[in-house]
Design a protein around this motif. Structure first.
Motif, PDB file in Angstrom:
ATOM      1  N   VAL A  75      19.340  40.345  52.997  1.00 58.77           N
ATOM      2  CA  VAL A  75      20.439  39.732  52.251  1.00 58.77           C
ATOM      3  C   VAL A  75      20.461  38.222  52.468  1.00 58.77           C
ATOM      4  O   VAL A  75      20.712  37.448  51.531  1.00 58.77           O
ATOM      5  N   THR A  76      20.173  37.778  53.686  1.00 59.65           N
ATOM      6  CA  THR A  76      20.083  36.337  53.939  1.00 59.65           C
ATOM      7  C   THR A  76      18.984  35.702  53.098  1.00 59.65           C
ATOM      8  O   THR A  76      19.160  34.608  52.536  1.00 59.65           O
ATOM      9  N   LEU A  77      17.856  36.389  52.983  1.00 65.21           N
ATOM     10  CA  LEU A  77      16.763  35.884  52.142  1.00 65.21           C
ATOM     11  C   LEU A  77      17.189  35.826  50.683  1.00 65.21           C
ATOM     12  O   LEU A  77      16.898  34.841  49.984  1.00 65.21           O
ATOM     13  N   ALA A  78      17.877  36.853  50.205  1.00 65.06           N
ATOM     14  CA  ALA A  78      18.323  36.864  48.807  1.00 65.06           C
ATOM     15  C   ALA A  78      19.310  35.738  48.518  1.00 65.06           C
ATOM     16  O   ALA A  78      19.336  35.185  47.408  1.00 65.06           O
ATOM     17  N   ILE A  79      20.122  35.379  49.511  1.00 61.81           N
ATOM     18  CA  ILE A  79      21.098  34.303  49.314  1.00 61.81           C
ATOM     19  C   ILE A  79      20.427  32.936  49.309  1.00 61.81           C
ATOM     20  O   ILE A  79      20.771  32.059  48.494  1.00 61.81           O
ATOM     21  N   CYS A  80      19.451  32.736  50.177  1.00 60.48           N
ATOM     22  CA  CYS A  80      18.886  31.391  50.393  1.00 60.48           C
ATOM     23  C   CYS A  80      17.624  31.100  49.593  1.00 60.48           C
ATOM     24  O   CYS A  80      17.289  29.920  49.407  1.00 60.48           O
ATOM     25  N   LEU A  81      16.904  32.112  49.131  1.00 56.54           N
ATOM     26  CA  LEU A  81      15.644  31.859  48.420  1.00 56.54           C
ATOM     27  C   LEU A  81      15.838  31.060  47.135  1.00 56.54           C
ATOM     28  O   LEU A  81      15.046  30.144  46.865  1.00 56.54           O
ATOM     29  N   PRO A  82      16.852  31.353  46.288  1.00 58.29           N
ATOM     30  CA  PRO A  82      17.015  30.516  45.087  1.00 58.29           C
ATOM     31  C   PRO A  82      17.220  29.041  45.401  1.00 58.29           C
ATOM     32  O   PRO A  82      16.750  28.177  44.662  1.00 58.29           O
ATOM     33  N   THR A  83      17.884  28.726  46.513  1.00 55.80           N
ATOM     34  CA  THR A  83      18.074  27.322  46.889  1.00 55.80           C
ATOM     35  C   THR A  83      16.751  26.650  47.201  1.00 55.80           C
ATOM     36  O   THR A  83      16.480  25.525  46.760  1.00 55.80           O
ATOM     37  N   LEU A  84      15.889  27.333  47.969  1.00 53.63           N
ATOM     38  CA  LEU A  84      14.578  26.769  48.294  1.00 53.63           C
ATOM     39  C   LEU A  84      13.751  26.548  47.035  1.00 53.63           C
ATOM     40  O   LEU A  84      13.121  25.497  46.859  1.00 53.63           O
ATOM     41  N   TYR A  85      13.751  27.525  46.141  1.00 51.68           N
ATOM     42  CA  TYR A  85      12.938  27.429  44.935  1.00 51.68           C
ATOM     43  C   TYR A  85      13.417  26.299  44.019  1.00 51.68           C
ATOM     44  O   TYR A  85      12.626  25.493  43.523  1.00 51.68           O
ATOM     45  N   LEU A  86      14.735  26.202  43.813  1.00 51.09           N
ATOM     46  CA  LEU A  86      15.259  25.173  42.913  1.00 51.09           C
ATOM     47  C   LEU A  86      15.128  23.781  43.522  1.00 51.09           C
ATOM     48  O   LEU A  86      14.869  22.815  42.800  1.00 51.09           O
ATOM     49  N   VAL A  97       7.989  31.411  41.977  1.00 51.82           N
ATOM     50  CA  VAL A  97       8.918  32.265  42.720  1.00 51.82           C
ATOM     51  C   VAL A  97       8.137  33.191  43.648  1.00 51.82           C
ATOM     52  O   VAL A  97       8.534  33.426  44.800  1.00 51.82           O
ATOM     53  N   ARG A  98       7.028  33.736  43.175  1.00 46.27           N
ATOM     54  CA  ARG A  98       6.234  34.644  44.011  1.00 46.27           C
ATOM     55  C   ARG A  98       5.651  33.920  45.214  1.00 46.27           C
ATOM     56  O   ARG A  98       5.592  34.487  46.313  1.00 46.27           O
ATOM     57  N   GLN A  99       5.207  32.690  45.034  1.00 43.69           N
ATOM     58  CA  GLN A  99       4.678  31.934  46.168  1.00 43.69           C
ATOM     59  C   GLN A  99       5.770  31.639  47.191  1.00 43.69           C
ATOM     60  O   GLN A  99       5.544  31.752  48.401  1.00 43.69           O
ATOM     61  N   SER A 100       6.955  31.244  46.721  1.00 47.29           N
ATOM     62  CA  SER A 100       8.054  30.969  47.649  1.00 47.29           C
ATOM     63  C   SER A 100       8.461  32.225  48.408  1.00 47.29           C
ATOM     64  O   SER A 100       8.675  32.191  49.628  1.00 47.29           O
ATOM     65  N   LEU A 101       8.553  33.361  47.700  1.00 47.92           N
ATOM     66  CA  LEU A 101       8.942  34.616  48.350  1.00 47.92           C
ATOM     67  C   LEU A 101       7.899  35.049  49.373  1.00 47.92           C
ATOM     68  O   LEU A 101       8.243  35.455  50.494  1.00 47.92           O
ATOM     69  N   ALA A 102       6.628  34.970  49.006  1.00 46.78           N
ATOM     70  CA  ALA A 102       5.575  35.380  49.933  1.00 46.78           C
ATOM     71  C   ALA A 102       5.553  34.487  51.169  1.00 46.78           C
ATOM     72  O   ALA A 102       5.347  34.962  52.294  1.00 46.78           O
ATOM     73  N   LEU A 103       5.786  33.192  50.979  1.00 49.20           N
ATOM     74  CA  LEU A 103       5.778  32.267  52.112  1.00 49.20           C
ATOM     75  C   LEU A 103       6.902  32.590  53.096  1.00 49.20           C
ATOM     76  O   LEU A 103       6.695  32.630  54.317  1.00 49.20           O
ATOM     77  N   VAL A 104       8.111  32.843  52.579  1.00 45.28           N
ATOM     78  CA  VAL A 104       9.229  33.159  53.465  1.00 45.28           C
ATOM     79  C   VAL A 104       9.042  34.539  54.098  1.00 45.28           C
ATOM     80  O   VAL A 104       9.411  34.754  55.260  1.00 45.28           O
ATOM     81  N   MET A 105       8.448  35.478  53.353  1.00 46.20           N
ATOM     82  CA  MET A 105       8.228  36.816  53.911  1.00 46.20           C
ATOM     83  C   MET A 105       7.228  36.788  55.060  1.00 46.20           C
ATOM     84  O   MET A 105       7.306  37.625  55.963  1.00 46.20           O
ATOM     85  N   VAL A 106       6.302  35.848  55.046  1.00 46.15           N
ATOM     86  CA  VAL A 106       5.395  35.703  56.192  1.00 46.15           C
ATOM     87  C   VAL A 106       6.204  35.386  57.447  1.00 46.15           C
ATOM     88  O   VAL A 106       5.987  35.968  58.527  1.00 46.15           O
ATOM     89  N   ALA A 107       7.159  34.452  57.326  1.00 46.75           N
ATOM     90  CA  ALA A 107       7.984  34.088  58.480  1.00 46.75           C
ATOM     91  C   ALA A 107       8.843  35.261  58.946  1.00 46.75           C
ATOM     92  O   ALA A 107       8.973  35.512  60.155  1.00 46.75           O
ATOM     93  N   ILE A 108       9.429  36.020  58.010  1.00 49.04           N
ATOM     94  CA  ILE A 108      10.276  37.157  58.380  1.00 49.04           C
ATOM     95  C   ILE A 108       9.432  38.257  59.019  1.00 49.04           C
ATOM     96  O   ILE A 108       9.869  38.915  59.987  1.00 49.04           O
ATOM     97  N   THR A 109       8.229  38.471  58.516  1.00 50.32           N
ATOM     98  CA  THR A 109       7.360  39.494  59.087  1.00 50.32           C
ATOM     99  C   THR A 109       6.978  39.156  60.519  1.00 50.32           C
ATOM    100  O   THR A 109       7.005  40.015  61.408  1.00 50.32           O
TER     101      THR A 109
END
Length: 341
Positions: A75-86, A97-109
């Motif tokens: 949920v934290t990722l869903a809230i903050c990812l649009p801010t990073l992308y925009l 969007v896919r690159q931004s999501l994959a990059l943040v998911m590496v950190a969460i993993t």
């Protein structure tokens, strides 16, 4: 290990072949599968660690914590990812969007896998030193350390994307060049050498302009032998001819490098772009600065959401509850726990 041969464990590939992961994100190669594997691995790891947290209170609390901890990160990722992308779009970055999501998911993993690696240590202190305050601070420290390592991976990945030009606005690859007019001469001329003017459209056999002509050191530059001023016919040399006398110059004088004698066209720079200065530091793009701001935002949102979804540990002196009333904040609770130790 090649990036085209996925490891059975995505965390093993991230740790062993991180350059392959970054290159796959840059090329946007099969990012859906990669992101799905990271999402599944993170959810399982966080659920296991959440069960350890809730085990301090009861099996029911362990079950609810196993559900709430993955929910906290996603949920934290869903809230903050649009801010990073925009933010990246506003400052000219070309991340999808896919690159931004994959990059943040590496950190969460990385964060989730490192946290579950600490689970045996947490269980050890749960069995041997069942103190609620100490157990809570221990696991907060574990999650903080794991998050810092994960964010280290995030900044490293953004730096790789910056090296590939994805964080800077797109620019034209071909440098602008200024055309050299016909008959123009080189920008610099050695002392004592006068380039002969070339008529428009005339070239040599190999397409080269006429060779420079040496001027004798003793030639008069602006006066005749008797000191009289030259007449109008000798004031400006004809194209293709070398003047014997130059108006305004003493005998034996030579022109400094880069200065042209009277009657010759002005020197033109062969290129319209300024000279490149070597050794200058590369300027950090605005997207990298915004990344650090976004990391702080992610941390504040995550801690406030964790306070909203509590309890994760479960106070043994209180009955089981799925959620508690929202009062105080996360940071005040940590300071209060430290003071009570």
């Amino acid at each position: 290990m090649s990036g085209d041969r996925p490891s059975p464990l995505v965390i093993e590939r991230i740790l062993r072949d991180r350059q392959g992961i970054w290159q796959q994100i840059v090329a946007e190669g099969d990012l859906n599968a990669l992101t799905g594997r990271m999402l599944a691995s993170s959810a399982v790891a966080l659920a296991c660690y959440g069960a350890v947290l809730g085990a301090f209170h009861s099996p029911l609390m362990a079950l609810t914590s196993a559900l709430k901890l993955p929910l906290l990160f996603l949920v934290t990722l869903a809230i903050c990812l649009p801010t990073l992308y925009l933010f990246n779009l506003v400052f000219g970055a070309r991340l999808s969007v896919r690159q931004s999501l994959a990059l943040v998911m590496v950190a969460i993993t990385v964060t989730s896998m490192l946290a579950v690696a600490f689970a045996p240590i947490s269980l050890f202190f749960l069995i041997t030193a069942p103190d609620y305050g100490f157990f809570k601070l221990l696991n907060v420290a574990i999650l903080t350390l794991s998050a810092l390592v994960g964010l280290r991976f995030l900044t490293g990945g953004m730096q790789v994307l910056n090296d590939h030009g994805l964080l800077a606005p797109a620019t034209s690859s071909a440098p602008a060049q200024a055309t050299v007019p016909a008959g123009a001469v080189p920008a610099t001329v050695p002392a004592g050498v006068v380039p002969a003017a070339v008529p428009a459209g005339s070239t040599g056999a190999a397409g080269a302009v006429a060779e420079p002509v040496a001027v004798p050191a003793g030639a008069a530059a602006g006066s005749t032998a008797n000191g009289a001023a030259p007449d109008a016919t000798t004031a400006a040399p004809a194209p293709g001819q070398v003047p014997a006398q130059w108006n305004g110059q003493p005998a034996g004088a030579s022109f400094p490098p880069g200065m042209m004698p009277p009657g010759y066209p002005a020197a033109q720079r062969p290129f319209g772009t300024p000279p490149v200065r070597r050794g200058e530091p590369t300027q950090r793009p605005a997207s990298m600065t915004l990344l650090y701001i976004w990391i702080l935002l992610f941390g504040f949102v995550g801690t406030q959401l964790a306070w909203t979804l509590r309890p994760f540990f479960g106070d043994p002196d209180k009955d089981f509850s799925l959620f508690r009333s929202i009062d105080g904040n996360f940071y005040a609770e940590i300071l209060r726990t430290i003071a009570n130790l």
